[in-house]
Design an enzyme around this catalytic site. Structure first.
Site, PDB file in Angstrom:
ATOM      1  N   GLU A  63       5.632   0.703 -10.370  1.00  0.00           N
ATOM      2  CA  GLU A  63       5.353  -0.588 -10.990  1.00  0.00           C
ATOM      3  C   GLU A  63       6.506  -1.051 -11.874  1.00  0.00           C
ATOM      4  O   GLU A  63       6.794  -2.238 -11.955  1.00  0.00           O
ATOM      5  CB  GLU A  63       4.049  -0.531 -11.797  1.00  0.00           C
ATOM      6  CG  GLU A  63       2.806  -0.443 -10.925  1.00  0.00           C
ATOM      7  CD  GLU A  63       2.712  -1.602  -9.923  1.00  0.00           C
ATOM      8  OE1 GLU A  63       3.149  -2.708 -10.253  1.00  0.00           O
ATOM      9  OE2 GLU A  63       2.229  -1.368  -8.800  1.00  0.00           O
ATOM     10  N   TYR A 146       1.237  -7.070 -17.545  1.00  0.00           N
ATOM     11  CA  TYR A 146       1.166  -6.972 -16.082  1.00  0.00           C
ATOM     12  C   TYR A 146       1.220  -5.513 -15.613  1.00  0.00           C
ATOM     13  O   TYR A 146       0.381  -5.054 -14.838  1.00  0.00           O
ATOM     14  CB  TYR A 146       2.323  -7.766 -15.452  1.00  0.00           C
ATOM     15  CG  TYR A 146       2.634  -7.294 -14.056  1.00  0.00           C
ATOM     16  CD1 TYR A 146       1.815  -7.650 -13.003  1.00  0.00           C
ATOM     17  CD2 TYR A 146       3.730  -6.458 -13.808  1.00  0.00           C
ATOM     18  CE1 TYR A 146       2.083  -7.194 -11.716  1.00  0.00           C
ATOM     19  CE2 TYR A 146       4.002  -6.007 -12.540  1.00  0.00           C
ATOM     20  CZ  TYR A 146       3.178  -6.373 -11.495  1.00  0.00           C
ATOM     21  OH  TYR A 146       3.436  -5.921 -10.246  1.00  0.00           O
ATOM     22  N   ASP A 164       0.877 -11.557 -10.773  1.00  0.00           N
ATOM     23  CA  ASP A 164       2.343 -11.654 -10.662  1.00  0.00           C
ATOM     24  C   ASP A 164       2.661 -12.909  -9.859  1.00  0.00           C
ATOM     25  O   ASP A 164       1.779 -13.739  -9.616  1.00  0.00           O
ATOM     26  CB  ASP A 164       2.926 -10.383 -10.020  1.00  0.00           C
ATOM     27  CG  ASP A 164       2.569 -10.260  -8.557  1.00  0.00           C
ATOM     28  OD1 ASP A 164       1.757 -11.068  -8.059  1.00  0.00           O
ATOM     29  OD2 ASP A 164       3.107  -9.346  -7.901  1.00  0.00           O
TER      30      ASP A 164
END
Ligand code: SF4
Length: 392
Positions: A63, A146, A164
């Protein structure tokens, strides 16, 4: 130090948190997510290494890499990084230089520095365990809303919706209008399939990456077509409307490959807190109005390192675009004309390095082009100096 850009970059992504405003999400869209999108994802999900053997560490590294990089671009870096640092412990005990070297070419190097800092923090936690709450994950360096939501949902299946760029595009099109950030948070909250948050997040992102692409959405192949407002409008590619951006500043920069007469060249390490912090570079700086690149190089090295150099001609001109500005860097071969050791003022360190050892240091993409050009030249330029390398 000398090629800095504006640090106030707007994040591309954000995650759904609480207190979002109400926004209407039609029931058919919510039903289609459960009945069509999730089964579509089960059949069409790409086989990506971070989807196999999901551990918090592997998900987190992925990520962080995916924050500003497409999956296909991140893949080789991810594999290489995991080979070198297969566990949190191996990352925590590694020198930062090694971590930057593994990140070389991927850009946004602050991510690598934060990854390293966070690994050391996790190691200090009871049992060295990765935090398993949204707040705990969010507290790690380099983890914004996020990334916290992505790791929480994918590694721990916590109900947190990720937003996103891909998710923004898909949700705006499904609802048929450009949503504000707050509205998007609210809509994603409504769409989230509770208890299957990780699956839901990946499915929407995958749809955005593979089917609902920016310029040419493949609506005929889309599992959400029957519920999609933008498809019904006939103009899905026009959503979401793009915010107007100003033109990026363009900077002219001079840099030097300075030889000391023993086949060694001078490199400097950028300050850790600067853009590209911790990476090495060929010294130089911005060309001021009325200056030639050779003059700028001479001035910069005198001011920054207390070193007199003489340009011996152009090696290469490198053009490179960063997120908020672009550069045209004129790189000169140069020789040192005084014997004073380098006096690093605005860099973390300066070092003389044989040309064939340069690849052992972590450089930005722009400087890697300089190394390539240097390697193509068979005969090194001879400089005057014969003093010992000045480094610290
Ligand atoms: S139908 Fe078209 S516009 Fe709508 S979500 Fe699917 S690909 Fe995107």
């Amino acid at each position: 130090m000398r090629r800095d850009c504006d640090p106030g970059r707007r994040p591309l992504c954000w995650a759904v948190m609480d207190r979002a405003p109400a926004v209407k999400v039609p029931d058919p869209v919510r039903r289609a997510v459960r009945r069509r999108l999730l089964p579509w994802f089960a059949e069409n999900a790409r086989d990506l290494p971070w989807r196999r053997r999901r551990t918090p560490y592997r998900v987190w590294v992925a990520e962080i890499m995916l924050q500003q990089t497409r999956a296909d671009q991140a893949l080789p870096y991810y594999r290489r990084f995991l080979r070198r640092f297969p566990s949190m412990k191996s990352l925590a005990v590694a020198p930062l230089d090694d971590v930057l070297k593994m990140w070389e070419g991927l850009g946004y190097y602050r991510r690598a520095r934060n990854l390293h800092r966070a690994a050391r923090m996790v190691r200090e936690r009871p049992g060295g365990r990765f935090p398993d709450t949204l707040e705990g994950i969010r507290a790690l360096p380099g983890v914004g809303a996020y990334t916290a939501a992505a790791v929480a949902s994918l590694a721990f299946n916590l109900d947190a919706a990720v937003v996103d760029g891909n998710v923004r595009r898909v949700v705006c099109r499904l609802l048929g209008r450009t949503l504000t950030a707050r509205e998007l948070e609210a809509a994603s909250e409504r769409l989230l399939v509770r208890g299957r948050a990780g699956e839901y997040n990946e499915a929407v992102m995958e749809l955005g990456a593979l089917v609902c692409t920016p310029a040419a959405p493949a609506c005929d192949a889309c599992p959400m077509r029957s519920a999609c407002a933008a498809y019904r409008s006939g103009d899905p590619h026009t959503l979401p409307e793009k915010a107007r951006r100003g033109k990026k500043p363009h900077r002219k920069v001079a840099a030097g490959v300075v030889f000391n007469g023993r086949g060694e060249v001078l490199i400097a390490q950028r300050n850790p807190d600067d853009m590209l912090g911790g990476l090495w570079e060929f010294p130089g700086g911005c060309i001021e109005s009325g200056e030639t690149a050779a003059e700028a190089l001479t001035r910069e090295l005198r001011e920054e390192l207390g070193m007199e150099v003489c340009s011996e001609g152009l090696l290469i001109t490198v053009r490179h675009a960063y997120s908020h500005f672009s550069i045209e860097m004129e790189v000169h071969l140069a020789s040192r004309v005084n014997r004073a050791p380098p006096r690093p003022l605005q860099c973390a360190a300066a070092r003389w390095v044989p040309v064939d050892r340069l690849r052992g240091y972590a450089f930005s993409r722009a400087d890697l082009q300089v190394i390539e050009a240097l390697e193509c030249r068979q005969a090194p330029v001879s400089g005057e100096g014969t003093t010992a390398a000045g480094s610290r």
